[in-house]
Design a protein around this motif. Structure first.
Motif, PDB file in Angstrom:
ATOM      1  N   PHE A  16      18.787  37.139  48.234  1.00 57.60           N
ATOM      2  CA  PHE A  16      18.952  38.188  49.243  1.00 57.60           C
ATOM      3  C   PHE A  16      19.337  37.468  50.518  1.00 57.60           C
ATOM      4  CE2 PHE A  16      15.683  39.984  46.359  1.00 57.60           C
ATOM      5  CZ  PHE A  16      16.398  41.080  45.912  1.00 57.60           C
ATOM      6  N   PHE A  19      17.768  33.927  51.333  1.00 59.54           N
ATOM      7  CA  PHE A  19      16.521  33.759  50.609  1.00 59.54           C
ATOM      8  C   PHE A  19      16.708  33.944  49.106  1.00 59.54           C
ATOM      9  CE2 PHE A  19      12.718  35.864  48.878  1.00 59.54           C
ATOM     10  CZ  PHE A  19      11.803  34.839  49.056  1.00 59.54           C
ATOM     11  N   ALA A  21      14.937  34.923  45.841  1.00 55.36           N
ATOM     12  CA  ALA A  21      13.717  35.535  45.304  1.00 55.36           C
ATOM     13  C   ALA A  21      13.470  35.047  43.883  1.00 55.36           C
ATOM     14  CB  ALA A  21      13.839  37.051  45.336  1.00 55.36           C
ATOM     15  N   PRO A  40       1.677  36.241  41.034  1.00 51.85           N
ATOM     16  CA  PRO A  40       1.151  36.924  42.220  1.00 51.85           C
ATOM     17  C   PRO A  40       2.250  37.734  42.908  1.00 51.85           C
ATOM     18  CG  PRO A  40       1.601  34.637  42.743  1.00 51.85           C
ATOM     19  CD  PRO A  40       1.889  34.806  41.278  1.00 51.85           C
ATOM     20  N   ASN A  41       1.875  38.515  43.921  1.00 51.21           N
ATOM     21  CA  ASN A  41       2.860  39.262  44.704  1.00 51.21           C
ATOM     22  C   ASN A  41       3.882  38.310  45.299  1.00 51.21           C
ATOM     23  OD1 ASN A  41       2.006  41.879  44.352  1.00 51.21           O
ATOM     24  ND2 ASN A  41       0.428  41.679  45.948  1.00 51.21           N
ATOM     25  N   GLY A  42       5.124  38.706  45.242  1.00 48.80           N
ATOM     26  CA  GLY A  42       6.180  37.900  45.839  1.00 48.80           C
ATOM     27  C   GLY A  42       6.720  36.822  44.915  1.00 48.80           C
ATOM     28  N   ALA A  43       6.228  36.779  43.664  1.00 44.39           N
ATOM     29  CA  ALA A  43       6.677  35.738  42.736  1.00 44.39           C
ATOM     30  C   ALA A  43       8.122  35.945  42.295  1.00 44.39           C
ATOM     31  CB  ALA A  43       5.762  35.707  41.520  1.00 44.39           C
ATOM     32  N   GLY A  44       8.608  37.184  42.429  1.00 46.84           N
ATOM     33  CA  GLY A  44       9.979  37.472  41.986  1.00 46.84           C
ATOM     34  C   GLY A  44      10.017  38.297  40.713  1.00 46.84           C
ATOM     35  N   LYS A  45       8.895  38.903  40.355  1.00 44.89           N
ATOM     36  CA  LYS A  45       8.839  39.692  39.115  1.00 44.89           C
ATOM     37  C   LYS A  45       9.731  40.928  39.206  1.00 44.89           C
ATOM     38  CE  LYS A  45       4.362  40.407  39.352  1.00 44.89           C
ATOM     39  NZ  LYS A  45       4.063  39.783  40.655  1.00 44.89           N
ATOM     40  N   THR A  46       9.562  41.691  40.281  1.00 45.74           N
ATOM     41  CA  THR A  46      10.341  42.920  40.416  1.00 45.74           C
ATOM     42  C   THR A  46      11.836  42.612  40.494  1.00 45.74           C
ATOM     43  OG1 THR A  46       8.516  44.111  41.426  1.00 45.74           O
ATOM     44  CG2 THR A  46      10.724  44.950  41.874  1.00 45.74           C
ATOM     45  N   SER A  47      12.184  41.570  41.248  1.00 41.75           N
ATOM     46  CA  SER A  47      13.605  41.201  41.342  1.00 41.75           C
ATOM     47  C   SER A  47      14.156  40.882  39.959  1.00 41.75           C
ATOM     48  CB  SER A  47      13.777  40.002  42.264  1.00 41.75           C
ATOM     49  OG  SER A  47      13.209  40.276  43.529  1.00 41.75           O
ATOM     50  N   GLN A  86       7.914  49.776  39.651  1.00 39.93           N
ATOM     51  CA  GLN A  86       6.635  49.447  40.282  1.00 39.93           C
ATOM     52  C   GLN A  86       6.099  50.606  41.121  1.00 39.93           C
ATOM     53  OE1 GLN A  86       6.670  45.699  42.363  1.00 39.93           O
ATOM     54  NE2 GLN A  86       4.701  46.069  43.315  1.00 39.93           N
TER      55      GLN A  86
ATOM     56  N   PRO B 262      20.163  46.297  45.436  1.00 41.92           N
ATOM     57  CA  PRO B 262      20.598  45.152  46.237  1.00 41.92           C
ATOM     58  C   PRO B 262      20.857  43.924  45.346  1.00 41.92           C
ATOM     59  CG  PRO B 262      18.248  45.472  46.504  1.00 41.92           C
ATOM     60  CD  PRO B 262      18.743  46.615  45.669  1.00 41.92           C
TER      61      PRO B 262
HETATM   62  N1  LIG Z   1      15.935  43.819  48.820  1.00 43.78           N
HETATM   63  C1  LIG Z   1      15.343  42.694  49.256  1.00 43.78           C
HETATM   64  N2  LIG Z   1      15.798  42.059  50.354  1.00 43.78           N
HETATM   65  C2  LIG Z   1      15.217  40.921  50.792  1.00 43.78           C
HETATM   66  N3  LIG Z   1      14.162  40.316  50.213  1.00 43.78           N
HETATM   67  C3  LIG Z   1      13.648  40.903  49.113  1.00 43.78           C
HETATM   68  C4  LIG Z   1      14.210  42.109  48.573  1.00 43.78           C
HETATM   69  N4  LIG Z   1      13.491  42.444  47.491  1.00 43.78           N
HETATM   70  C5  LIG Z   1      12.536  41.501  47.352  1.00 43.78           C
HETATM   71  N5  LIG Z   1      12.629  40.571  48.330  1.00 43.78           N
HETATM   72  C6  LIG Z   1      11.766  39.390  48.485  1.00 43.78           C
HETATM   73  O1  LIG Z   1      11.810  38.644  47.303  1.00 43.78           O
HETATM   74  C7  LIG Z   1      10.542  38.095  46.996  1.00 43.78           C
HETATM   75  C8  LIG Z   1      10.138  38.481  45.607  1.00 43.78           C
HETATM   76  O2  LIG Z   1       9.867  39.861  45.598  1.00 43.78           O
HETATM   77  P1  LIG Z   1       9.562  40.655  44.270  1.00 43.78           P
HETATM   78  O3  LIG Z   1      10.639  40.397  43.292  1.00 43.78           O
HETATM   79  O4  LIG Z   1       9.316  42.060  44.657  1.00 43.78           O
HETATM   80  O5  LIG Z   1       8.223  39.940  43.780  1.00 43.78           O
HETATM   81  P2  LIG Z   1       7.008  40.514  42.927  1.00 43.78           P
HETATM   82  O6  LIG Z   1       7.493  41.720  42.196  1.00 43.78           O
HETATM   83  O7  LIG Z   1       6.634  39.387  42.025  1.00 43.78           O
HETATM   84  O8  LIG Z   1       5.918  40.840  43.883  1.00 43.78           O
HETATM   85  C9  LIG Z   1       9.588  38.599  48.066  1.00 43.78           C
HETATM   86  O9  LIG Z   1       9.413  37.576  49.012  1.00 43.78           O
HETATM   87  C10 LIG Z   1      10.320  39.775  48.665  1.00 43.78           C
HETATM   88  O10 LIG Z   1       9.995  39.922  50.027  1.00 43.78           O
END
Ligand SMILES: Nc1ncnc2c1ncn2[C@@H]1O[C@H](COP(=O)(O)OP(=O)(O)O)[C@@H](O)[C@H]1O
Ligand SMILES: [Mg+2]
Lengths: 309, 262
Positions: A16, A19, A21, A40-47, A86, B262
Motif C-alpha cells: 500500500f 508500506f 503489508a 496477531p492484528n496487523g500481520a497481513g492476514k486480511t490483505s 472480517q 485497494p
Molecule cells: N488499504 C490499506 N491501505 C494502507 N494500509 C493498509 C490497508 N489495508 C491494510 N493496511 C495495513 O496493512 C497491515 C496489515 O493489515 P491486515 O492485512 O488487515 O492485517 P491483519 O488482518 O492480520 O490484522 C496493517 O498494518 C494495516 O494497517
C-alpha cells in the motif's frame, strides 16, 4: 486438472504505497482441507485473504485459484468462492431472508433455486425464526452466522473466513465451530484466519503462522508444537516480585524460560517434576499452573510476542 | 452512448445492482410516492405563488409567463436533487457504513458493474420522475410549447450527469458530517444557476461563472426545449452534460476501486 491444489500462492506481495503489508508469502492448499492463518492484528492476514478471494490484486508474485488466474478470470473464480469478510457487510436495509436471496442473485442463480437454498441456509444458521426481521436487529453472533450462511448460497468449493469468531461470546463461537465442522465433512475446503490459537488448533488441519507480513512457520498444529515447543509449560506468577529477576534462577530447570509482564513461562517436558524441583530449592510462586504447550507458545517462541495483547 | 465511450466498462451483471435497489425501494414505497408528489409541490408553491407577483418575462424576444419560465428550472433542480440524494446518501451508506458493496465484490461482479448498476438505477428513477414532472407541467399549463416532450430525455440526461457526479463525490465523504459540505455546494448551485430568473440579471462576471454550472446548463436546455426555442448552443449544453457524466462515472469507478479493492 493441472494440479491437486485448490489454491497455489507463490511469493505474494501486497504493497500500500510505500508500506508492504504482505512481504512474499507462499502456500498451497489441498482440496478438502482446513487451512489456517494464525497471527496477531496487523500481520497481513486480511490483505492476504483479499488477494486470494480475487478482490484485490497482488503487487507481485503468482497466484492461481482453481488453476485460474485471478487477474483475468476474477468473475469465474469468485463465482466458485464463498467469502466471510472480517467486518460484517450485510445489507442493513434488507431482511435476513432477502440478504441471502439477493446475494445469490449476484451469482446469476434463479430466484426459485434461491428461495429453496435460503430456507435451507436459514435452518443451518439457526435463523429461521428471524427470516423476516431486518438485519439491524440481529445480535453479533446472529449476524456472523448469517454472513457465513450468505457465503454458502452459491455452494462454494472454497470458503474463505476472515476471523469468523472475533467478538463473539464462547457459546456463539462453539456454535460456529460446529457449523464449520459440518461443512468440512461435506467436503468444503476452508481457509480460516484467526488470532485465537485454540480456534486454529480446533479447526485447522494445517496452518501458517504470520507475523509482520511474513510466514514464520507452517505445518499441522501438533507438528508445530512438537517442533517449536516442549510438551508442557509451567506458568508461574510471583505476586509483587519483579519477574525479570527470576530468569537466572529458573533457567537451569527448564529448556527455555519466557518472562512476560504478568507471568513466567517454563518450557519443560514434565511440569509436575519441575514444580517439585523448584519447591525443593525454595521457589514459592503465588500461583503455578501446568498445561500442555499450545500454538500460543509456538508464536511466542517464533516472534517473542504474545498473540493477543 | 455513454457505454460505448467507455470500452469494456461493466457487464450484464450490473443489472443485479439495479435489482438490489429495486428490492430495497419496494419496501420503502413512501419514498417512491413522495418522488412523484415532489414536482407538484415545486410547481404549485413556487410556480403558482410567484406567478401572481412576477409578471411575464421576455425570453429570446418572446414574452412568457413566470410559471412557464420557472418550471423547466424546477425540473432541472428536481432532477439534480433526486440524483444527488440517491447517489450520495444511498451509495455512501453502502460504501462506508454498511460496507455492502464489499460483499458484492466478493461475487462475480466487479467495481465497474457496481458503478454501472447504480447508473441504471438512477436512469430508471429519473425516467419515471421526469415523466411525472412534465405531465404536471402540462396539466398546470406551464409548458411553453408541445416541444416540452423533448424535456423528457433532457431531464433524464440531467439526472444521469448529477448521478455520475454524485457517485464520484460520495467517495470523498468520510462521515455524515461531510454532508454539510454537500449542502454547501448544492445550495449556491441551486440559487445561482439562473433557475428562478434569467442569467441576464446577474452581473457579467457572475454570469460567466454560472455558465460552468451543470444545473444552469440543464435549466437553459430544458427552458429552450419547453418553449420550443432551438439554438445551436443547446448542442453545446448537451455535450457539456454528457462530458461531465463520463468524467463523473470514470472518476467514481476509479475511486470505488481504490476504496473497495485497494
Ligand atoms: N488499504 C490499506 N491501505 C494502507 N494500509 C493498509 C490497508 N489495508 C491494510 N493496511 C495495513 O496493512 C497491515 C496489515 O493489515 P491486515 O492485512 O488487515 O492485517 P491483519 O488482518 O492480520 O490484522 C496493517 O498494518 C494495516 O494497517
Ligand atoms: Mg484482519
Amino acid at each position: 486438472m493441472a494440479s491437486d491444489y485448490v489454491l497455489e500462492a507463490h511469493d505474494l506481495v501486497k504493497r500500500f504505497g510505500e508500506f508492504s503489508a504482505v512481504k512474499g508469502v507462499s502456500f498451497s492448499i489441498e482440496r478438502g482441507e482446513s487451512f489456517g492463518f494464525l497471527g496477531p492484528n496487523g500481520a497481513g492476514k486480511t490483505s492476504t485473504m483479499r488477494m486470494i478471494s480475487a478482490v484485490s490484486q497482488p503487487s507481485s508474485g503468482t497466484l492461481s485459484i482453481f488453476s485460474l488466474d485471478p487477474r483475468t478470470q476474477g468473475p469465474e473464480i469468485r463465482g466458485r468462492l464463498g467469502v466471510v469478510p472480517q467486518e460484517d457487510t450485510l445489507e442493513l436495509e434488507l431482511s435476513v431472508r432477502h440478504n441471502l436471496e439477493m446475494f445469490g442473485r449476484y451469482f446469476d442463480l434463479p430466484r426459485k433455486v434461491l428461495r429453496e437454498r435460503a430456507t435451507e441456509l436459514l435452518e443451518f444458521a439457526q435463523l429461521s425464526e428471524r427470516a423476516n426481521d431486518k438485519v439491524e436487529n440481529l445480535s453479533g453472533g446472529m449476524k456472523r452466522r448469517l454472513t457465513i450462511a450468505r457465503a454458502l448460497i452459491n455452494r462454494p468449493e472454497l470458503l474463505i473466513l476472515d476471523e469468523p469468531t472475533t467478538g463473539l461470546d464462547p457459546q456463539a463461537r462453539h456454535l460456529l465451530w460446529e457449523r464449520l465442522y459440518r461443512l468440512k465433512r461435506e467436503g468444503v475446503t476452508q481457509i480460516i484466519t484467526t488470532h485465537y490459537m485454540d480456534e486454529a488448533e480446533q479447526l485447522c488441519d494445517r496452518l501458517v503462522v504470520m507475523d509482520h507480513g511474513t510466514i514464520v512457520a507452517h505445518g499441522a498444529p501438533r507438528e508445530l508444537i512438537v517442533q517449536h515447543s516442549t510438551r508442557e509449560v509451567v506458568e508461574l506468577r510471583f505476586g509483587t516480585d519483579s519477574h525479570e529477576d527470576r530468569h537466572l534462577q529458573l533457567a537451569p530447570y527448564a529448556q527455555r524460560v519466557e518472562v512476560l509482564p504478568d507471568r513466567v513461562l517454563l518450557y519443560v517436558n514434565e511440569g509436575d517434576d519441575t514444580l517439585r524441583q523448584l519447591h525443593a530449592i525454595g521457589v514459592v510462586p503465588t500461583s503455578a499452573l501446568v498445561r500442555r504447550s499450545s500454538l500460543e507458545d509456538v508464536f511466542l517462541r517464533l516472534t517473542g510476542r504474545t498473540l493477543v495483547d | 452512448m455513454l457505454l460505448r465511450a467507455l470500452p469494456r466498462f461493466g457487464s450484464r451483471r450490473s443489472l443485479h445492482v439495479f435489482e438490489r435497489n429495486f428490492m430495497v425501494y419496494r419496501s420503502q414505497w413512501i419514498m417512491l410516492v413522495s418522488g412523484f408528489f415532489e414536482p407538484l409541490f415545486y410547481l404549485l408553491s413556487i410556480g403558482i405563488g410567484l406567478n401572481h407577483l412576477v409578471g411575464p418575462l421576455p425570453v429570446n424576444g418572446r414574452l412568457v409567463s413566470y410559471a412557464a419560465f420557472v418550471a423547466p428550472g424546477m425540473l432541472a433542480t428536481s432532477a439534480m436533487n433526486g440524483a444527488v440524494i440517491d447517489s450520495i446518501f444511498n451509495t455512501f451508506f453502502r460504501l462506508k457504513i454498511s460496507h455492502a458493496y464489499e460483499a458484492v465484490l466478493s461475487t462475480p461482479l466487479d467495481v465497474a458493474d457496481v458503478a454501472l448498476g447504480e447508473v441504471w438505477w438512477a436512469l430508471t428513477r429519473a425516467t419515471a420522475y421526469a415523466a411525472s414532472f412534465i405531465i404536471c407541467m402540462v396539466l398546470l399549463g406551464d409548458a411553453g410549447s408541445s416541444w416540452v416532450v423533448l424535456c423528457w430525455p433532457a431531464a433524464i440526461l440531467t439526472s444521469l450527469t448529477f448521478s455520475c457526479l454524485g457517485l464520484a463525490a460520495c467517495t470523498y465523504l468520510r462521515s455524515w458530517q461531510d454532508f454539510d459540505t454537500v449542502a454547501l455546494v448544492q445550495l449556491p448551485l441551486f440559487l445561482f444557476s439562473a433557475t428562478f430568473f434569467p442569467i441576464s440579471l446577474y452581473p457579467h462576471w457572475l454570469g460567466a461563472l454560472v455558465a460552468f454550472s451543470p444545473l444552469y446548463q440543464s435549466a437553459a436546455l430544458l427552458r429552450g426545449l419547453s418553449l420550443g426555442q432551438f439554438e445551436w448552443i443547446m448542442l453545446m449544453r448537451v455535450a457539456y452534460l454528457v462530458a461531465l457524466a463520463i468524467a463523473g462515472i470514470t472518476l467514481a469507478a476509479r475511486r470505488f476501486q481504490r476504496i473497495l479493492a485497494p
